[in-house]
Design an enzyme around this catalytic site. Structure first.
Site, short mmCIF file in Angstrom:
data_model
loop_
_atom_site.label_atom_id
_atom_site.label_comp_id
_atom_site.label_asym_id
_atom_site.label_seq_id
_atom_site.Cartn_x
_atom_site.Cartn_y
_atom_site.Cartn_z
N SER A 109 6.65 -0.40 -6.80
CA SER A 109 5.50 0.41 -6.45
C SER A 109 5.12 1.45 -7.64
O SER A 109 6.20 1.88 -8.21
CB SER A 109 5.60 1.38 -5.27
OG SER A 109 4.87 2.61 -5.14
N TYR A 132 -1.41 1.21 -8.42
CA TYR A 132 -2.53 2.42 -7.85
C TYR A 132 -3.40 2.92 -8.97
O TYR A 132 -2.72 2.87 -10.01
CB TYR A 132 -1.70 3.42 -6.86
CG TYR A 132 -1.13 3.39 -5.65
CD1 TYR A 132 -2.09 2.62 -4.62
CD2 TYR A 132 0.05 3.98 -5.21
CE1 TYR A 132 -1.51 2.75 -3.42
CE2 TYR A 132 0.58 3.61 -4.13
CZ TYR A 132 -0.46 3.10 -3.14
OH TYR A 132 0.13 2.88 -1.92
N THR A 158 -3.19 -2.49 -5.08
CA THR A 158 -3.50 -1.86 -3.66
C THR A 158 -4.89 -1.27 -3.38
O THR A 158 -5.27 -0.37 -4.12
CB THR A 158 -2.36 -1.21 -3.45
OG1 THR A 158 -1.14 -1.71 -3.31
CG2 THR A 158 -2.47 -0.49 -1.89
N LYS A 265 -4.04 -6.22 -2.42
CA LYS A 265 -3.27 -6.03 -1.10
C LYS A 265 -3.95 -5.03 -0.17
O LYS A 265 -4.67 -3.97 -0.83
CB LYS A 265 -1.95 -5.27 -1.51
CG LYS A 265 -1.13 -4.70 -0.66
CD LYS A 265 0.38 -4.38 -0.78
CE LYS A 265 1.30 -3.99 0.08
NZ LYS A 265 0.85 -2.43 0.68
N HIS A 289 -0.91 -1.93 5.46
CA HIS A 289 0.06 -1.01 4.75
C HIS A 289 1.03 -0.58 5.75
O HIS A 289 1.56 0.53 6.03
CB HIS A 289 -0.90 0.31 4.25
CG HIS A 289 -0.49 0.87 3.06
ND1 HIS A 289 -1.00 0.92 1.98
CD2 HIS A 289 0.68 1.64 2.92
CE1 HIS A 289 -0.41 1.63 0.86
NE2 HIS A 289 0.68 2.11 1.49
C1 FMN Z 1 7.87 4.17 3.17
C2 FMN Z 1 6.73 3.22 2.70
C3 FMN Z 1 6.31 3.68 1.38
C4 FMN Z 1 5.10 2.62 0.90
N1 FMN Z 1 4.75 2.99 -0.27
C5 FMN Z 1 3.61 1.86 -0.66
C6 FMN Z 1 3.26 2.05 -2.15
O1 FMN Z 1 3.82 2.85 -2.76
N2 FMN Z 1 2.42 1.01 -2.54
C7 FMN Z 1 1.79 0.08 -1.51
O2 FMN Z 1 1.02 -0.85 -1.90
N3 FMN Z 1 2.35 0.01 -0.33
C8 FMN Z 1 3.29 0.94 0.15
N4 FMN Z 1 3.78 0.70 1.58
C9 FMN Z 1 3.45 -0.57 2.39
C10 FMN Z 1 4.11 -1.68 2.03
O3 FMN Z 1 3.89 -2.23 0.71
C11 FMN Z 1 3.75 -2.78 3.14
O4 FMN Z 1 2.53 -3.16 3.22
C12 FMN Z 1 4.31 -2.29 4.52
O5 FMN Z 1 5.54 -1.57 4.32
C13 FMN Z 1 4.46 -3.54 5.29
O6 FMN Z 1 4.61 -3.08 6.70
P1 FMN Z 1 6.21 -3.32 7.12
O7 FMN Z 1 6.96 -1.77 6.78
O8 FMN Z 1 5.86 -3.09 8.62
O9 FMN Z 1 6.87 -4.39 6.92
C14 FMN Z 1 4.79 1.74 2.02
C15 FMN Z 1 5.76 1.39 3.04
C16 FMN Z 1 6.46 2.05 3.58
C17 FMN Z 1 7.14 1.76 4.68
#
Ligand code: FMN
Length: 395
Positions: A109, A132, A158, A265, A289
């Site tokens: 990320s 981002y 994203t 995404k 997300h």
């Molecule tokens: C703690 C956390 C931080 C996240 N940070 C980002 C991020 O920085 N960039 C991004 O595109 N998605 C981020 N996401 C979303 C994840 O990439 C992903 O889409 C999501 O976790 C999928 O769902 P799940 O946790 O149910 O598997 C984050 C998710 C979590 C749980």
């Protein structure tokens, strides 16, 4: 903690809750507002059912696959996640190493809190970078060039974060994004941290190592007084992102610069999926997300078939949000995904016991996939289609 004593993603979640301060666990575990989408994601997987075929003599089913020519030992990628650095002293490099050991792709990320170079050095397997908006065209060009130079092969843009979702668990802990220490948040966090002395000691050791031996971008001098630079760098990036979110024109501009696979995404509709392909993307990531952004967004499993049909094979389709079991992966593939990404599932493993925990979660999901395919009578993930769902084609 011994990773071998984790038997399911649910176990990893429970162990994570005991390993890290409550605010950090809630940052991982929580979703936006009423968490309707967060729970809708997992409910959609639970409600989807299979149509098994009897006496199929499959042997050991195959779960290996490839994504845009990259071989994968299983169709599960590690999703980009922010502030991974704080979930375990081993930080983001542990995620990169676990993914490489298990033969899959990890996505760093923009706001992971680790530098592109630090993560790349640990990722001996294929690695992607998630982007981002860093605040403008020039900054984007610079960051994309940095990712290319550091050896990342895939780029994920994203688009579902024009504003940050309101994660009320975080707000209640006094942890707002962008992060700012206030007397109230400091007091609340201090009392939670005091209950997790092992986490604190591990983080302190990691911090000393980083400050004495690292030239990472997030340790650059001159920051917000009183804020750990590792928090500050992601924070600054979140501010920049909100000030200047990406447009489809930006995606087209990035396409002209980025030579490898390009993914968007956050796609939840056939229209946006087709726009992504028109903009030159090779991968569409169907994602809400993990329920952290728009509460009320649909479960991804439900919108997946319409998106797959609209794309008609013009792009690879990856689904995330709500995957907690190998059977969930099988359902997503049967509904048309080429692969899935997991977020929380591996973060729980990481928070519970670092690299070994991430590996353990991947092993569990792989074993569950193989068992599910055996019970279905399906010889390989490449044989999955909607006829394996009951009623056929249902989601
Ligand atoms: C703690 C956390 C931080 C996240 N940070 C980002 C991020 O920085 N960039 C991004 O595109 N998605 C981020 N996401 C979303 C994840 O990439 C992903 O889409 C999501 O976790 C999928 O769902 P799940 O946790 O149910 O598997 C984050 C998710 C979590 C749980």
């Amino acid at each position: 903690m011994d990773a071998a004593r984790i038997y399911s993603v649910g176990d990893a979640r429970r162990r994570a809750a005991r390993a890290v301060p409550r605010a950090l666990f809630d940052y991982i575990d929580g979703g936006a507002e009423d968490e309707v989408t967060l729970h809708g994601n997992t409910r959609a997987f639970r409600e989807a059912t299979f149509r098994p075929r009897l006496a199929a003599e499959t042997g050991e089913p195959l779960v290996s696959t490839s994504l845009l020519g990259t071989p994968l030992s299983m169709p599960i990628l590690l999703a980009p996640c922010g502030l991974v650095r704080f979930m375990h002293p081993e930080g983001a490099p542990a995620v990169a190493r676990a993914a490489a050991a298990m033969g899959t792709i990890s996505v760093l990320s923009t706001v992971a809190g680790s530098s592109l170079e630090e993560f790349a050095a640990s990722a001996t397997g294929p690695k992607w970078f998630q982007l981002y908006s860093p605040g403008g065209r020039d900054q984007t060009e610079e960051l994309v060039a940095q990712a290319q130079h550091a050896g990342y092969t895939g780029l994920v843009i994203t688009l579902d974060t024009p504003a940050l979702g309101h994660r009320e668990r975080d707000v209640r802990h006094g942890v707002t994004q962008p992060f700012r220490f206030t007397p109230v948040s400091a007091a609340r966090l201090a009392s939670q941290v005091a209950l997790r002395p092992r986490w604190l000691a591990g983080m302190a050791r990691a911090e000393i190592r980083a400050r004495t031996g690292s030239t990472d971008a997030h340790h650059a001098p001159g920051g917000i007084a009183g804020v750990d630079p590792a928090v500050e760098a992601p924070t600054a990036r979140l501010v920049a992102m909100g000030a200047s979110p990406f447009s489809w024109d930006d995606v087209r501009a990035i396409r002209t610069q980025w030579t490898g696979p390009l993914a968007v995404k956050g796609v939840l509709s056939p229209d946006d999926a087709c726009r992504a392909v028109e903009a030159g993307c090779d991968v569409v990531i169907v994602s809400n997300h993990g329920g952290r952004q728009l509460d009320g967004a649909p479960p991804t499993l439900r919108v997946l078939p319409g998106i797959v049909d609209a794309l008609g094979g013009s792009a690879a389709v990856v689904l995330d949000s709500g995957v907690r079991r190998g059977s969930d992966v099988v359902k997503a593939l049967a509904a048309g995904a080429d692969a899935v990404m997991i977020g929380r599932a591996y973060l729980y493993g990481l928070a519970a016991c670092g690299e070994a925990g991430v590996q353990r979660v991947l092993e569990i999901l792989r074993t569950e996939m193989v068992r599910t395919l055996s019970l279905l009578g399906c010889p390989s993930v490449s044989d999955l289609d909607r006829t394996w769902l009951e009623p056929p084609g249902s989601i």
